[in-house]
Design an enzyme around this catalytic site. Sequence first.
Site, PDB file in Angstrom:
ATOM      1  N   HIS A 102     -16.512 -15.315 -62.371  1.00  0.00           N
ATOM      2  CA  HIS A 102     -16.468 -14.320 -61.419  1.00  0.00           C
ATOM      3  C   HIS A 102     -17.958 -14.075 -60.857  1.00  0.00           C
ATOM      4  O   HIS A 102     -18.681 -14.148 -61.723  1.00  0.00           O
ATOM      5  CB  HIS A 102     -15.977 -12.937 -61.962  1.00  0.00           C
ATOM      6  CG  HIS A 102     -14.489 -13.047 -62.273  1.00  0.00           C
ATOM      7  ND1 HIS A 102     -13.429 -12.938 -61.319  1.00  0.00           N
ATOM      8  CD2 HIS A 102     -13.687 -12.862 -63.472  1.00  0.00           C
ATOM      9  CE1 HIS A 102     -12.248 -13.035 -61.853  1.00  0.00           C
ATOM     10  NE2 HIS A 102     -12.514 -12.989 -63.195  1.00  0.00           N
TER      11      HIS A 102
ATOM     12  N   LYS B 136      -2.434  -4.112 -59.092  1.00  0.00           N
ATOM     13  CA  LYS B 136      -3.636  -5.161 -58.803  1.00  0.00           C
ATOM     14  C   LYS B 136      -3.111  -6.106 -57.955  1.00  0.00           C
ATOM     15  O   LYS B 136      -3.911  -6.993 -57.458  1.00  0.00           O
ATOM     16  CB  LYS B 136      -4.416  -5.442 -60.001  1.00  0.00           C
ATOM     17  CG  LYS B 136      -5.230  -4.443 -60.701  1.00  0.00           C
ATOM     18  CD  LYS B 136      -6.232  -4.971 -61.379  1.00  0.00           C
ATOM     19  CE  LYS B 136      -7.341  -5.740 -60.793  1.00  0.00           C
ATOM     20  NZ  LYS B 136      -8.483  -6.100 -61.723  1.00  0.00           N
TER      21      LYS B 136
ATOM     22  N   ILE C 216     -14.121  -6.811 -74.447  1.00  0.00           N
ATOM     23  CA  ILE C 216     -14.618  -7.872 -73.434  1.00  0.00           C
ATOM     24  C   ILE C 216     -13.266  -8.321 -72.673  1.00  0.00           C
ATOM     25  O   ILE C 216     -12.428  -9.283 -73.150  1.00  0.00           O
ATOM     26  CB  ILE C 216     -15.101  -9.275 -74.057  1.00  0.00           C
ATOM     27  CG1 ILE C 216     -16.246  -8.659 -75.175  1.00  0.00           C
ATOM     28  CG2 ILE C 216     -15.615 -10.187 -73.128  1.00  0.00           C
ATOM     29  CD1 ILE C 216     -17.252  -8.015 -74.654  1.00  0.00           C
TER      30      ILE C 216
HETATM   31  C1  LIG Z   1      -4.653 -13.177 -68.261  1.00  0.00           C
HETATM   32  C2  LIG Z   1      -6.039 -13.105 -68.311  1.00  0.00           C
HETATM   33  C3  LIG Z   1      -7.007 -13.706 -67.499  1.00  0.00           C
HETATM   34  C4  LIG Z   1      -8.398 -13.508 -67.572  1.00  0.00           C
HETATM   35  N1  LIG Z   1      -9.060 -14.302 -66.482  1.00  0.00           N
HETATM   36  C5  LIG Z   1     -10.260 -14.392 -66.702  1.00  0.00           C
HETATM   37  C6  LIG Z   1     -10.993 -15.031 -65.793  1.00  0.00           C
HETATM   38  O1  LIG Z   1     -10.625 -15.524 -64.558  1.00  0.00           O
HETATM   39  N2  LIG Z   1     -12.584 -14.971 -65.775  1.00  0.00           N
HETATM   40  C7  LIG Z   1     -12.874 -14.730 -66.858  1.00  0.00           C
HETATM   41  O2  LIG Z   1     -14.271 -14.501 -66.985  1.00  0.00           O
HETATM   42  N3  LIG Z   1     -12.389 -13.962 -68.074  1.00  0.00           N
HETATM   43  C8  LIG Z   1     -11.104 -13.903 -67.850  1.00  0.00           C
HETATM   44  N4  LIG Z   1     -10.257 -13.346 -68.764  1.00  0.00           N
HETATM   45  C9  LIG Z   1     -10.945 -12.635 -69.814  1.00  0.00           C
HETATM   46  C10 LIG Z   1     -11.531 -13.603 -71.142  1.00  0.00           C
HETATM   47  O3  LIG Z   1     -10.273 -14.784 -71.311  1.00  0.00           O
HETATM   48  C11 LIG Z   1     -11.720 -12.893 -72.399  1.00  0.00           C
HETATM   49  O4  LIG Z   1     -12.647 -11.844 -71.877  1.00  0.00           O
HETATM   50  C12 LIG Z   1     -12.294 -13.808 -73.372  1.00  0.00           C
HETATM   51  O5  LIG Z   1     -11.469 -14.810 -73.611  1.00  0.00           O
HETATM   52  C13 LIG Z   1     -12.698 -12.851 -74.625  1.00  0.00           C
HETATM   53  O6  LIG Z   1     -13.196 -13.712 -75.603  1.00  0.00           O
HETATM   54  P1  LIG Z   1     -13.506 -13.289 -76.936  1.00  0.00           P
HETATM   55  O7  LIG Z   1     -14.196 -14.370 -77.826  1.00  0.00           O
HETATM   56  O8  LIG Z   1     -13.788 -12.017 -76.986  1.00  0.00           O
HETATM   57  O9  LIG Z   1     -11.927 -13.435 -77.639  1.00  0.00           O
HETATM   58  P2  LIG Z   1     -10.895 -14.372 -78.221  1.00  0.00           P
HETATM   59  O10 LIG Z   1     -11.021 -15.386 -77.287  1.00  0.00           O
HETATM   60  O11 LIG Z   1      -9.583 -13.615 -78.402  1.00  0.00           O
HETATM   61  O12 LIG Z   1     -11.721 -14.746 -79.508  1.00  0.00           O
HETATM   62  C14 LIG Z   1     -11.529 -13.987 -80.872  1.00  0.00           C
HETATM   63  C15 LIG Z   1     -11.359 -14.547 -81.896  1.00  0.00           C
HETATM   64  O13 LIG Z   1     -11.783 -13.992 -82.979  1.00  0.00           O
HETATM   65  C16 LIG Z   1     -10.644 -14.392 -84.134  1.00  0.00           C
HETATM   66  N5  LIG Z   1     -10.503 -13.319 -85.119  1.00  0.00           N
HETATM   67  C17 LIG Z   1     -10.120 -11.901 -84.950  1.00  0.00           C
HETATM   68  N6  LIG Z   1     -10.216 -11.579 -86.132  1.00  0.00           N
HETATM   69  C18 LIG Z   1     -10.855 -12.282 -87.053  1.00  0.00           C
HETATM   70  C19 LIG Z   1     -11.074 -12.184 -88.451  1.00  0.00           C
HETATM   71  N7  LIG Z   1     -10.940 -10.886 -89.177  1.00  0.00           N
HETATM   72  N8  LIG Z   1     -11.688 -13.142 -89.073  1.00  0.00           N
HETATM   73  C20 LIG Z   1     -11.923 -14.229 -88.387  1.00  0.00           C
HETATM   74  N9  LIG Z   1     -11.691 -14.291 -87.163  1.00  0.00           N
HETATM   75  C21 LIG Z   1     -11.325 -13.484 -86.485  1.00  0.00           C
HETATM   76  C22 LIG Z   1      -9.444 -14.658 -83.349  1.00  0.00           C
HETATM   77  O14 LIG Z   1      -8.732 -15.444 -84.248  1.00  0.00           O
HETATM   78  C23 LIG Z   1      -9.836 -15.228 -82.114  1.00  0.00           C
HETATM   79  O15 LIG Z   1     -10.169 -16.591 -82.016  1.00  0.00           O
HETATM   80  C24 LIG Z   1      -8.809 -13.162 -68.584  1.00  0.00           C
HETATM   81  C25 LIG Z   1      -8.153 -12.602 -69.648  1.00  0.00           C
HETATM   82  C26 LIG Z   1      -6.878 -12.613 -69.686  1.00  0.00           C
HETATM   83  C27 LIG Z   1      -5.847 -12.285 -70.581  1.00  0.00           C
END
Ligand SMILES: Cc1cc2nc3c(=O)[nH]c(=O)nc-3n(C[C@H](O)[C@H](O)[C@H](O)COP(=O)(O)OP(=O)(O)OC[C@H]3O[C@@H](n4cnc5c(N)ncnc54)[C@H](O)[C@@H]3O)c2cc1C
Lengths: 402, 473
Positions: free
Chosen positions: B65, B265, B350
């Site tokens: 984005h 949306k 996030i």
């Molecule tokens: C339908 C949809 C569409 C999207 N489209 C876009 C897009 O087009 N562009 C964009 O930029 N973003 C998009 N996003 C957002 C983006 O995918 C997320 O913001 C991003 O993946 C978040 O990453 P994260 O690392 O925070 O979370 P996650 O990928 O969920 O990673 C968190 C990790 O923490 C681990 N974890 C949790 N608790 C523990 C624990 N106690 N011990 C060890 N590990 C743990 C989990 O297993 C997981 O692997 C979209 C999201 C969705 C759902």
Amino acid sequence: MNRTVDVLVVGAGPAGLAAAARLAAAGAGRVEVLERERAAGGAPRHCAGPGFGADALGRPLDGPAYARRAVRAALRAGATVRTGVSVTGWAGPLTLDVTAPTGLERVRARAVVLATGARERPRSARLVPGSRPAGVLTTGELQRTVLRFGPRAEYIGRRAVVVGGDEPVTRGAVRSLRAAGVEVAAVVSELRVRRGAFGSVPVLGGTVVTEVVGRGRPSGVAIRGEDGRTATLRCDTVVFTGDWIPDHELARARGLPLAPGTRGPATDGAFRTAEPGVFAAGNLLRGVEPAQAAAAEGRAAAVAVLERLAGRPWPLRRVPVKTEGPLRWVSPALLGPEAVPLLVRPERRLVRPVLTVAQDGVPLRRERLGGSPAPGRSLRLPPRWTTGVDPAGGPVVISAAE
Amino acid sequence: MTVTRTGPLPPGADASTYDVVVVGAGVVGCAIARTLARHPLRVALVEAADDVGDGTSKANTAILHTGFDATPGTLEARLVREGHRLLSAYAGEVGIPLEPLGALLVAWDERQQAALPRLAEKAERNGHRTTRLLSAVELRVREPHLGPGARAALEVPGEAVICPWTTTLAYATQAVRSGVDLHLNCRVEKVRPGDPYHRLVTRRGELRTRHLVNACGLHADAFDALLGREDFTVTPRRGQLLVFDKFARDLVRHILLPVPGPLGKGVLITPTVYGNVLLGPTAEDLEDKTATGTTAEGLAGLREQGGRILPALLDEEVTAVYAGLRAATGQEDYRIAAHPALRYVTVGGIRSTGLTASLAIAEHVRGLLADCGLDPGPERPLARIRMPNLGEASDRPYRDARLIAREPDFGSIVCHCERVTRGEIRSALTSTIPPGGLDGLRRRTRARGGRCQGQDCGAEVRAMVEEYGEGAR
Ligand SMILES: Cc1cc2nc3c(=O)[nH]c(=O)nc-3n(C[C@H](O)[C@H](O)[C@H](O)COP(=O)(O)OP(=O)(O)OC[C@H]3O[C@@H](n4cnc5c(N)ncnc54)[C@H](O)[C@@H]3O)c2cc1C
Ligand SMILES: Cc1cc2nc3c(=O)[nH]c(=O)nc-3n(C[C@H](O)[C@H](O)[C@H](O)COP(=O)(O)OP(=O)(O)OC[C@H]3O[C@@H](n4cnc5c(N)ncnc54)[C@H](O)[C@@H]3O)c2cc1C
């Protein structure tokens, strides 16, 4: 590397091999079959059970034996069969791009026969919702997995639900599972299925799978019957069978028009597609038929290829054929100068239906059929059904009423 | 540089004591670990699942984005804008597939049309001055397959599609090759705060760390609670998506975004870098953080909306169906906070832009860790990496004559639908961070991800996993 051959056949299944055998035997020059799998033979290679006709002594053939014989026949006739070689696209008219471990090639031919087969729609293409565990497969993957690894529960589970209909491929899946020691909890079919169609395996007709449940592996499938009642069937494997879609990637990559009912490239009775010099045969045209039917099409296509090589012009105009009412598709989708039989697939079981062939609104033939044709098998309409079709007229429509 | 997946964590105080532990190896945690790897620090990245990027980061719409529609002035607006710039450059550097297609916000009624100039103004306030209004006629030329009734559009250059799997894997790979320890299958179940070390109790033993980063995505609130913090609650907002066959790719040239309005949306249609077309996502507020399943209503609704935008789309086969969960927290911004007393940073909320913002979030978190007393020391260059190309915009191995001449396995196609070769599958199985299973292998190679979903190649791919996979060595 750029090369030229006389006839290039894509796909070494029953259709491609039969075409190649006939062409090579008839002295068509260099006839080359390209097959992307490690071995030639096509889908029968993976079908361990009987059901592939018999040899000269009347002994029944299983799929692999049938495949071996088909390969041998093509080789003996003088065709070249290359395996592990993928055709990836077109570089121009009658010119194909190829990827092989030996390198990239661009092969030009005087005629091309597409015989790339068909696949079963996987779960996702059927839009079955729910979670996404492993252990959800098609008959094709099941059979390949069993052939490769034997009965390994971590891959094929212990208790399966089979989704399909009263057709050979569904029976093939049930047989493969049971032979591998997997219990078949039920066969679930959207269509009504006669009781006992699968021996001792319970059959749930008029029932749809509404959801796959479970993490890692399935824990079950949710189902809904015609009466709206719902239930969950416990299982750790789900096999989706049938629901064929032609492997038409190369045909579409060349922009060849598809037949709306079958989603295979539209061909006439001589297996000619829209593009001069390009033929199509076998399951690519309309999904599954028995291997021998596919092979017969391959042989018939070879005759047309030979005519083409001898300089016969490509017909400019052909009459489209389509279906209406409870008929899913007709093949071929174009009527050319040749008188040929038509294959017609009902959408559901029809009881003594009246079939009508009409052109521009005028009925050409109407007949009541005996018996009750079912969706698992095609009706074969002999050439007399289309005598009288005006080659300059509009589309021919085949319809059915009960 | 270690990657562990099973067994007890490396014993001994030295081996299990870190300067920083980042919990959660999604795109955000991996980006943070990579940024920290620039410094002479002992860093561990600890993940509950058996692979990196196995949570929300694997199931999104894969758009890089621009942030044109963010709420001006928020942290998210700033980090998305910076993240777009950083990740665009990084993608080129390490070979992450990226296609800068640009977006069109298509207006289908009067109200939506009236909203376009306001959206253009908002974009301007977010620093995007290149948006442009397109008339119905211009729009039709750009997107000839749109359904009837498209009235106008706002063009947003700079919106791009990217490979989310390669992005996460690139960060993690570079972090590991630069010295970060990655512990998979290692959920952190308890935290015993202490000075100078916190003790983390995991399923595979204990770790000690001076500083701690919570990048737990959907579980960021639960992890906060382990340290006694209750600043927000994460409510999963599910997005279901349909992936259409590659034959649909020619139907659409831009990222087609909906105009947000009072009725919700709307859904978007976008090409993917793999040459498919995505339709989605839905937006459903749920309770269950594991509800990544799809529903009949969800899929039917998407098809209905998609059919109005691009009617011909529905004639094509569906290749895959999936759902992801956004980490919504009831606040229209990220929830990133430093807790200096605990030497702890929470990276929560996030929501739907984390892929885009990941590198900027990581930079921001590095600053917050310094606020928590971390002295990162001097910067040094990261290990250089080059990721395998999964994108269709440049040549894949099966078209690379020189590569095949050198290594014939790259001319041997195993997954025919996606044209993945033996060479690519073998490389992935023996790479720095090998896949945890078939799905991880798919995210690294695309094998089994095509229209037949493994009918043709499933058995062969399994055989390769048995031959080259982790268990085999
Ligand atoms: C339908 C949809 C569409 C999207 N489209 C876009 C897009 O087009 N562009 C964009 O930029 N973003 C998009 N996003 C957002 C983006 O995918 C997320 O913001 C991003 O993946 C978040 O990453 P994260 O690392 O925070 O979370 P996650 O990928 O969920 O990673 C968190 C990790 O923490 C681990 N974890 C949790 N608790 C523990 C624990 N106690 N011990 C060890 N590990 C743990 C989990 O297993 C997981 O692997 C979209 C999201 C969705 C759902
Ligand atoms: C599970 C199952 C059970 C069956 N059971 C029976 C039975 O009991 N009895 C019976 O008579 N029939 C049975 N059949 C049907 C029979 O196998 C088919 O009718 C027959 O194989 C069709 O032949 P074909 O040549 O058209 O296609 P296929 O046999 O499918 O061959 C097509 C070939 O083309 C190759 N190919 C495709 N694209 C390319 C490309 N781009 N480059 C190179 N090569 C390519 C494929 O790898 C394949 O080998 C069964 C089929 C299946 C799937």
